[in-house]
Design a protein around this motif. Structure first.
Motif, PDB file in Angstrom:
ATOM      1  N   GLU A   1       4.401   3.127  11.696  1.00 20.18           N
ATOM      2  CA  GLU A   1       4.420   1.690  11.391  1.00 20.18           C
ATOM      3  C   GLU A   1       5.771   1.057  11.746  1.00 20.18           C
ATOM      4  O   GLU A   1       6.047  -0.081  11.373  1.00 20.18           O
ATOM      5  CB  GLU A   1       4.130   1.473   9.901  1.00 20.18           C
ATOM      6  N   GLU A   2       6.614   1.826  12.454  1.00 21.71           N
ATOM      7  CA  GLU A   2       7.939   1.381  12.915  1.00 21.71           C
ATOM      8  C   GLU A   2       8.886   1.090  11.756  1.00 21.71           C
ATOM      9  O   GLU A   2       9.738   0.199  11.827  1.00 21.71           O
ATOM     10  CB  GLU A   2       7.818   0.164  13.847  1.00 21.71           C
ATOM     11  N   ILE A   3       8.731   1.880  10.681  1.00 23.91           N
ATOM     12  CA  ILE A   3       9.656   1.839   9.549  1.00 23.91           C
ATOM     13  C   ILE A   3      10.530   3.085   9.632  1.00 23.91           C
ATOM     14  O   ILE A   3      10.025   4.211   9.591  1.00 23.91           O
ATOM     15  CB  ILE A   3       8.905   1.819   8.201  1.00 23.91           C
ATOM     16  N   LYS A   4      11.829   2.899   9.783  1.00 19.44           N
ATOM     17  CA  LYS A   4      12.740   4.046   9.845  1.00 19.44           C
ATOM     18  C   LYS A   4      12.632   4.852   8.553  1.00 19.44           C
ATOM     19  O   LYS A   4      12.856   4.324   7.466  1.00 19.44           O
ATOM     20  CB  LYS A   4      14.186   3.560  10.032  1.00 19.44           C
ATOM     21  N   SER A   5      12.278   6.117   8.663  1.00 18.83           N
ATOM     22  CA  SER A   5      12.021   6.938   7.481  1.00 18.83           C
ATOM     23  C   SER A   5      12.458   8.368   7.729  1.00 18.83           C
ATOM     24  O   SER A   5      12.494   8.839   8.872  1.00 18.83           O
ATOM     25  CB  SER A   5      10.521   6.929   7.139  1.00 18.83           C
TER      26      SER A   5
ATOM     27  N   VAL B   1      -0.323   2.761   0.290  1.00 15.61           N
ATOM     28  CA  VAL B   1       1.025   3.142  -0.148  1.00 15.61           C
ATOM     29  C   VAL B   1       2.068   2.590   0.816  1.00 15.61           C
ATOM     30  O   VAL B   1       3.104   2.039   0.397  1.00 15.61           O
ATOM     31  CB  VAL B   1       1.130   4.678  -0.277  1.00 15.61           C
ATOM     32  N   CYS B   2       1.800   2.702   2.113  1.00 12.68           N
ATOM     33  CA  CYS B   2       2.735   2.161   3.108  1.00 12.68           C
ATOM     34  C   CYS B   2       2.913   0.652   2.938  1.00 12.68           C
ATOM     35  O   CYS B   2       4.031   0.130   3.040  1.00 12.68           O
ATOM     36  CB  CYS B   2       2.253   2.471   4.522  1.00 12.68           C
ATOM     37  N   GLU B   3       1.829  -0.040   2.656  1.00 12.13           N
ATOM     38  CA  GLU B   3       1.909  -1.493   2.431  1.00 12.13           C
ATOM     39  C   GLU B   3       2.793  -1.817   1.240  1.00 12.13           C
ATOM     40  O   GLU B   3       3.579  -2.779   1.261  1.00 12.13           O
ATOM     41  CB  GLU B   3       0.510  -2.060   2.221  1.00 12.13           C
ATOM     42  N   THR B   4       2.683  -1.004   0.178  1.00  7.98           N
ATOM     43  CA  THR B   4       3.506  -1.214  -1.019  1.00  7.98           C
ATOM     44  C   THR B   4       4.983  -0.980  -0.711  1.00  7.98           C
ATOM     45  O   THR B   4       5.852  -1.748  -1.144  1.00  7.98           O
ATOM     46  CB  THR B   4       3.050  -0.259  -2.144  1.00  7.98           C
ATOM     47  N   ILE B   5       5.273   0.061   0.057  1.00  6.41           N
ATOM     48  CA  ILE B   5       6.659   0.360   0.435  1.00  6.41           C
ATOM     49  C   ILE B   5       7.224  -0.761   1.304  1.00  6.41           C
ATOM     50  O   ILE B   5       8.349  -1.232   1.078  1.00  6.41           O
ATOM     51  CB  ILE B   5       6.717   1.716   1.180  1.00  6.41           C
ATOM     52  N   ILE B   6       6.448  -1.200   2.280  1.00 12.46           N
ATOM     53  CA  ILE B   6       6.908  -2.250   3.187  1.00 12.46           C
ATOM     54  C   ILE B   6       7.149  -3.555   2.431  1.00 12.46           C
ATOM     55  O   ILE B   6       8.123  -4.267   2.679  1.00 12.46           O
ATOM     56  CB  ILE B   6       5.885  -2.450   4.335  1.00 12.46           C
ATOM     57  N   ALA B   7       6.266  -3.871   1.467  1.00 11.09           N
ATOM     58  CA  ALA B   7       6.440  -5.104   0.669  1.00 11.09           C
ATOM     59  C   ALA B   7       7.761  -5.078  -0.087  1.00 11.09           C
ATOM     60  O   ALA B   7       8.478  -6.088  -0.152  1.00 11.09           O
ATOM     61  CB  ALA B   7       5.263  -5.273  -0.291  1.00 11.09           C
ATOM     62  N   ALA B   8       8.102  -3.912  -0.680  1.00  4.80           N
ATOM     63  CA  ALA B   8       9.373  -3.807  -1.407  1.00  4.80           C
ATOM     64  C   ALA B   8      10.558  -3.913  -0.446  1.00  4.80           C
ATOM     65  O   ALA B   8      11.590  -4.518  -0.767  1.00  4.80           O
ATOM     66  CB  ALA B   8       9.428  -2.486  -2.164  1.00  4.80           C
ATOM     67  N   LYS B   9      10.407  -3.359   0.735  1.00  2.08           N
ATOM     68  CA  LYS B   9      11.478  -3.436   1.730  1.00  2.08           C
ATOM     69  C   LYS B   9      11.708  -4.884   2.165  1.00  2.08           C
ATOM     70  O   LYS B   9      12.848  -5.330   2.326  1.00  2.08           O
ATOM     71  CB  LYS B   9      11.125  -2.560   2.937  1.00  2.08           C
ATOM     72  N   GLU B  10      10.622  -5.620   2.315  1.00  3.34           N
ATOM     73  CA  GLU B  10      10.727  -7.029   2.698  1.00  3.34           C
ATOM     74  C   GLU B  10      11.369  -7.876   1.607  1.00  3.34           C
ATOM     75  O   GLU B  10      11.898  -8.971   1.885  1.00  3.34           O
ATOM     76  CB  GLU B  10       9.344  -7.569   3.060  1.00  3.34           C
ATOM     77  N   GLU B  11      11.331  -7.382   0.358  1.00  5.23           N
ATOM     78  CA  GLU B  11      12.005  -8.081  -0.743  1.00  5.23           C
ATOM     79  C   GLU B  11      13.495  -7.755  -0.796  1.00  5.23           C
ATOM     80  O   GLU B  11      14.213  -8.243  -1.668  1.00  5.23           O
ATOM     81  CB  GLU B  11      11.361  -7.701  -2.074  1.00  5.23           C
ATOM     82  N   GLY B  12      13.962  -6.930   0.122  1.00  7.37           N
ATOM     83  CA  GLY B  12      15.386  -6.639   0.214  1.00  7.37           C
ATOM     84  C   GLY B  12      15.843  -5.368  -0.473  1.00  7.37           C
ATOM     85  O   GLY B  12      17.054  -5.140  -0.624  1.00  7.37           O
ATOM     86  N   TYR B  13      14.908  -4.525  -0.870  1.00  9.45           N
ATOM     87  CA  TYR B  13      15.266  -3.281  -1.557  1.00  9.45           C
ATOM     88  C   TYR B  13      15.495  -2.142  -0.562  1.00  9.45           C
ATOM     89  O   TYR B  13      14.785  -2.031   0.454  1.00  9.45           O
ATOM     90  CB  TYR B  13      14.158  -2.856  -2.519  1.00  9.45           C
ATOM     91  N   ALA B  14      16.464  -1.302  -0.876  1.00  7.27           N
ATOM     92  CA  ALA B  14      16.532   0.027  -0.285  1.00  7.27           C
ATOM     93  C   ALA B  14      15.597   0.910  -1.094  1.00  7.27           C
ATOM     94  O   ALA B  14      15.552   0.806  -2.329  1.00  7.27           O
ATOM     95  CB  ALA B  14      17.961   0.557  -0.329  1.00  7.27           C
TER      96      ALA B  14
ATOM     97  N   VAL C   1      13.204   3.061  -6.804  1.00 12.00           N
ATOM     98  CA  VAL C   1      12.534   4.340  -6.629  1.00 12.00           C
ATOM     99  C   VAL C   1      11.052   4.121  -6.872  1.00 12.00           C
ATOM    100  O   VAL C   1      10.658   3.553  -7.890  1.00 12.00           O
ATOM    101  CB  VAL C   1      13.083   5.410  -7.592  1.00 12.00           C
ATOM    102  N   GLN C   2      10.230   4.563  -5.917  1.00  8.36           N
ATOM    103  CA  GLN C   2       8.783   4.445  -6.045  1.00  8.36           C
ATOM    104  C   GLN C   2       8.176   5.848  -6.039  1.00  8.36           C
ATOM    105  O   GLN C   2       8.378   6.603  -5.089  1.00  8.36           O
ATOM    106  CB  GLN C   2       8.190   3.632  -4.892  1.00  8.36           C
ATOM    107  N   LYS C   3       7.469   6.182  -7.089  1.00  9.28           N
ATOM    108  CA  LYS C   3       6.796   7.487  -7.158  1.00  9.28           C
ATOM    109  C   LYS C   3       5.298   7.281  -7.035  1.00  9.28           C
ATOM    110  O   LYS C   3       4.707   6.452  -7.742  1.00  9.28           O
ATOM    111  CB  LYS C   3       7.143   8.204  -8.468  1.00  9.28           C
ATOM    112  N   PHE C   4       4.675   8.043  -6.132  1.00 12.67           N
ATOM    113  CA  PHE C   4       3.236   7.945  -5.925  1.00 12.67           C
ATOM    114  C   PHE C   4       2.569   9.269  -6.295  1.00 12.67           C
ATOM    115  O   PHE C   4       2.948  10.323  -5.784  1.00 12.67           O
ATOM    116  CB  PHE C   4       2.914   7.577  -4.471  1.00 12.67           C
ATOM    117  N   GLY C   5       1.583   9.182  -7.184  1.00  8.86           N
ATOM    118  CA  GLY C   5       0.858  10.359  -7.624  1.00  8.86           C
ATOM    119  C   GLY C   5      -0.138  10.841  -6.586  1.00  8.86           C
ATOM    120  O   GLY C   5      -0.398  10.168  -5.581  1.00  8.86           O
TER     121      GLY C   5
END
Length: 409
Positions: free
Chosen positions: A93-97, A22-35, A5-9
């Motif tokens: 950014e072609e990230i299913k959201s 913020v998108c870069e941070t989300i994509i980096a976590a996704k690339e590490e295999g996280y939902a 879970v990522q919370k952004f203020g």
């Protein structure tokens, strides 16, 4: 499925450039295999167009005392705006959201408008989308009652949303992204050598938050603690891992074991007034005490730092409650001594329990700087010192130096 879970203020979402980060941070976590489940606050701060305080001021221009139900309606809009924008950016950014309001995310609350508590979370819909490789973006700070009424969760509500979702979906970790590096040993605006803490216990961070530190809301910490899910307090703007909040400082990896750390940090609260009531008639003391505190409670005045002695009652109120408190006491024919413009400095550390000499060090630090201690109190993880507001910064620095909190153990 590993979930984070990522919370952004609000400060992390205020501009297109920041939303890109913020998108870069989300994509980096996704690339590490996280939902990934993302919780968002309203964009920006007071006076910025979509900040929560701006929305409140907008409605108060029409009605100074709007109904709480209708106020919740407008206060919830800021998170919906930021969530919709961030989700649209991720899709570009072609990230299913997909974006959910609090209700759509299954966050069920009581009916206390403006400061609702989460009763439970039904994460079924969230899991459906996570299993289909979607990033799920959720509006923080809001939920819905079982009767379908929209509610907001009070200050720090987005932190609370993130923790409640983290517990409900059994997340690996809850990342609270903000505009600071993490939790410091003291306010770096006051103490130049304040140090970032690699790790801190749930209890310690709760105490720091309750005593003035504003990095994370204590309610969010308490929820995460129920299921022992680690919290990380991190900066949106750097790659630092920030501060890990966990049960035991020895559980965290790649850190030094701080076995000698009696004190974790120093924090403060300002704009406090001390009220001192002399009891002349000792035999009626109990009746007087009851009248005082019952009358203040009925007037909805929060009192703190209470010290009751045979011939003296002392307590503090916030500055904006002082006039009302004095009126209540006047109606009881009580005319107290008052010390205005005070600050409460709190020394927090889970390891101080049962250790002799802590108070002696505190007194030594204050005496060396010629600071008058107006009142003190303690719990098993805290020692509080009431000082004049003009001495607050000096007191924080003196205590930080006395306990050598600027030094890495």
């Amino acid at each position: 499925m590993k979930i984070v879970v990522q919370k952004f203020g609000g400060t992390s979402l205020a501009t297109p450039e920041l939303r890109e980060k913020v998108c870069e941070t989300i994509i980096a976590a996704k690339e590490e295999g996280y939902a990934i489940v993302v919780v968002v606050s309203a964009m920006g701060r007071v006076n910025e167009p979509y900040a929560t305080d701006t929305l409140i001021n907008l409605v108060k221009q029409i009605n100074e005392n709007p109904p709480k139900r209708e106020l919740d309606m407008i206060m919830s809009c800021g998170e919906i705006l930021s969530g919709s924008l961030l989700t649209s950016k991720l899709i570009a950014e072609e990230i299913k959201s997909v974006f959910f309001t609090g209700e759509q995310a299954g966050i069920i609350t009581d009916g206390n408008y403006g400061d609702a508590h989460i009763l439970y979370v039904n994460p079924k819909k969230i899991f459906e989308y996570l299993e289909n490789d979607f990033v799920v973006v959720v509006a923080g700070f809001q939920g819905v009652t079982e009767e379908g009424e929209l509610t907001t969760l009070g200050r720090g509500g987005s932190d609370t949303t993130a923790s409640a979702l983290g517990v409900a979906i059994n997340a690996e970790v809850i990342d609270i992204f903000t505009d600071v590096e993490g939790i410091m040993t003291a306010d770096p605006r006051v103490v130049e050598n304040a140090r970032l803490l690699d790790v801190i216990t749930y209890n310690e961070v709760c105490q720091l938050a309750r005593e003035g530190a504003k990095v994370v809301h204590p309610r969010a910490v308490e929820i995460a603690m129920q299921k022992s899910i680690p919290l990380r307090i991190r900066s949106t703007f750097t790659n630092s891992l920030g501060t890990m909040v966990t049960h035991n400082i020895n559980e965290a990896q790649t850190i030094n074991i701080m076995r000698d750390r009696l004190i974790t940090g120093i924090t403060y609260t300002s704009n406090i007034s001390q009220i001192r009531i002399l009891i002349n008639d000792i035999k009626d003391r109990k009746e007087i005490e009851l009248k005082i505190f019952k009358s203040l409670a009925l007037a909805n005045i929060s009192v703190d730092f209470i010290s009751v002695q045979p011939d003296l009652i002392m307590f503090t109120v916030f500055k904006d409650s002082l006039e009302k408190a004095l009126e209540v006491l006047k109606n009881l024919d009580i005319y107290p001594e008052i010390e205005v413009d005070c600050s409460k400095v709190a020394i927090v550390g889970a390891a101080m329990t049962g250790i002799p000499g802590i108070m002696a060090k505190i007194m030594e630090a204050l005496t060396e700087e010629d600071i008058t201690l107006l009142q003190s109190g303690d719990s098993y993880t805290n020692i509080w010192c009431l000082v004049k507001k003009t001495d607050m910064q000096k007191a924080v620095k003196a205590l930080h130096n006395k306990f050598q909190l600027g030094n890495k153990n």
